[in-house]
Write a protein that holds these residues in place. Structure first.
Motif, mmCIF file in Angstrom:
data_model
loop_
_atom_site.group_PDB
_atom_site.id
_atom_site.type_symbol
_atom_site.label_atom_id
_atom_site.label_comp_id
_atom_site.label_asym_id
_atom_site.label_seq_id
_atom_site.Cartn_x
_atom_site.Cartn_y
_atom_site.Cartn_z
ATOM 1 N N VAL A 73 1.408 -1.401 0.016
ATOM 2 C CA VAL A 73 0.143 0.204 0.223
ATOM 3 C C VAL A 73 0.758 1.444 -0.272
ATOM 4 N N ILE A 74 0.566 2.062 -0.635
ATOM 5 C CA ILE A 74 1.534 3.625 -1.119
ATOM 6 C C ILE A 74 0.592 4.766 -0.532
ATOM 7 N N THR A 75 1.339 4.784 0.667
ATOM 8 C CA THR A 75 0.567 6.739 0.887
ATOM 9 C C THR A 75 0.735 7.584 0.943
ATOM 10 N N ASP A 76 2.190 7.887 -0.020
ATOM 11 C CA ASP A 76 2.362 9.211 0.809
ATOM 12 C C ASP A 76 3.048 10.057 -0.774
ATOM 13 N N ALA A 77 2.619 8.973 -2.392
ATOM 14 C CA ALA A 77 2.414 9.732 -2.878
ATOM 15 C C ALA A 77 1.628 11.269 -3.595
ATOM 16 N N ASP A 78 2.450 11.796 -4.624
ATOM 17 C CA ASP A 78 1.081 12.327 -5.171
ATOM 18 C C ASP A 78 0.257 12.354 -6.097
ATOM 19 N N VAL A 79 -0.327 12.038 -5.875
ATOM 20 C CA VAL A 79 -1.888 11.882 -6.084
ATOM 21 C C VAL A 79 -2.852 13.642 -6.846
ATOM 22 N N SER A 80 -3.236 13.197 -8.368
ATOM 23 C CA SER A 80 -3.382 14.668 -8.641
ATOM 24 C C SER A 80 -4.220 14.647 -9.678
ATOM 25 N N LEU A 81 -5.419 15.293 -9.588
ATOM 26 C CA LEU A 81 -7.204 14.829 -10.114
ATOM 27 C C LEU A 81 -7.335 16.324 -10.697
ATOM 28 N N PHE A 82 -7.593 15.647 -12.516
ATOM 29 C CA PHE A 82 -8.319 16.442 -13.606
ATOM 30 C C PHE A 82 -9.444 16.148 -14.462
ATOM 31 N N VAL A 83 -10.023 17.700 -14.497
ATOM 32 C CA VAL A 83 -11.497 16.813 -14.406
ATOM 33 C C VAL A 83 -11.671 17.958 -15.883
#
Length: 373
Positions: A73-83
């Motif tokens: 499980v990865i808990t420290d990634a940078d996750v970006s949302l684009f709409v």
């Protein structure tokens, strides 16, 4: 037709006999299997996006077969949302509760309680709408990048539900409420949108209840309580041909086709169509000594989900791998291995979207109608 049935029965017997013989031959040829295949772990992304609900992304990594107790499980990634190609926000990793998954156990006082499971997920503040094109991009310092894009479908309404009751039975209980048994034939009518290629899934929980105590528990026998519940012991899919449109004639004779309720609109393009369901050995029970008005609403909930292509392709690939001829041959080395479909850039995981439309068929009304006759 009798000759065809005999042929398929003979071919099925021969097919499985050959598989057993070939499997035994292969087992005898190899004593040890120690693949030393170089592989680099990559990010695995999973999400199901529905309109009007918060976006949750589960992020993990792939791992080698011989890793001992891998931490995936990865808990420290940078996750970006684009709409619609516009950056909206950076998603935040939090510990969330899964209301649909849990387990029972006795606590220190001997009380049987229900525990909901928790897991880490990346959450967004933005609430998606039908028609949104959602793209999710993740970056981890150790495992690299992953991205996926999906368009949220519009819900397709259930126009009507026609229910016919068969084999009505009453089981009298002198220590509690009577139990009513029945079989139900159900036609779920909907109209396919004609302007696009559409994909669907039909779903329904087998058990539904409403009770004053022990919410989420099967123990509904406590005193000074009220409850109402419906149990469906068996669902027969065989009356609906759309559920097996992906199965060839040959596969229908030698592989498992039961349990999949995804389908396309290839046969019903732009038409109104009734999905045929058979609910067998349905039981209904209600304990309501104080005439609580909240009861009487429990029934069979039917959900028609308008799903995106990636959702359909993923479920179909799972069937092909587990039950299709290609997957069966690939599992013993006589064909290409069938992998689960992925629309993630790393080919690990799947990001899908679905727009559900739900109706509830109250069972109490059907029972009362039958008792009055």
């Amino acid at each position: 037709m009798a000759i065809l049935k005999y042929f398929f029965r003979y071919f099925r017997t021969l097919y499985f006999s050959l598989l057993l013989i070939l499997s035994a031959m292969l087992t005898g040829c190899y004593e040890e299997f120690d693949p030393n295949i170089a592989s680099t772990p990559v990010l695995c992304m999973n999400s199901l996006i529905t309109p009007g609900d918060s976006i949750k992304v589960n992020l993990s990594r792939t791992w080698r077969w011989n890793e001992v107790d891998p931490k995936i499980v990865i808990t420290d990634a940078d996750v970006s949302l684009f709409v619609n190609d516009e950056f909206k926000e950076t998603m935040v990793c939090k510990l969330v509760t899964d209301n649909n998954d849990g387990y029972y156990e006795f606590d220190e006082n001997g009380i049987y309680i229900y525990h909901k499971k928790t897991h880490y997920a990346y959450l967004a503040d933005y609430i998606p709408k039908s028609g949104d094109r959602i793209r999710i991009e993740a970056h981890d310092k150790k495992y690299g990048d992953a991205s996926a894009e999906v368009t949220v479908p519009y819900p397709v309404e259930i126009d009507a539900v026609e229910t016919t009751m068969h084999n009505f039975r009453v089981y009298t209980n002198k220590f509690g409420p009577d139990t009513y048994g029945m079989d139900l034939d159900m036609l779920v009518w909907f109209t396919d949108p004609a302007d696009t290629d559409n994909f669907f899934e039909l779903s329904y929980p087998k058990k539904q209840y409403s009770c004053s105590d022990y919410e989420g528990s099967d123990d509904l026998s406590t005193e000074d309580s009220y409850y109402e519940r419906v149990d469906v012991n068996y669902i027969d899919y065989s009356g609906e041909p759309l559920f097996t449109e992906h199965v060839s004639i040959l596969e229908s004779t030698i592989t498992e086709t039961f349990g999949y309720t995804i389908f396309t609109d290839r046969r019903i393009k732009g038409k109104s169509y009734p999905l045929h369901l058979k609910f067998e050995r349905v039981s209904y029970e209600c304990y309501n000594p104080d005439k609580n008005p909240e009861l009487g609403k429990v029934g069979i909930t039917v959900t028609l989900s308008h799903i995106d292509r990636s959702y359909y392709d993923h479920v179909l690939s799972v069937w092909q791998a587990n039950d299709g001829i290609a997957g069966s041959l690939g599992s013993i080395g006589f064909g290409e291995t069938v992998f689960a479909y992925s629309n993630v850039s790393t080919k690990a995981g799947v990001v899908t979207a679905a727009a559900p439309y739900t109706v509830k068929v109250p069972i109490r009304d059907l029972v009362l109608e039958k008792l009055e006759k």
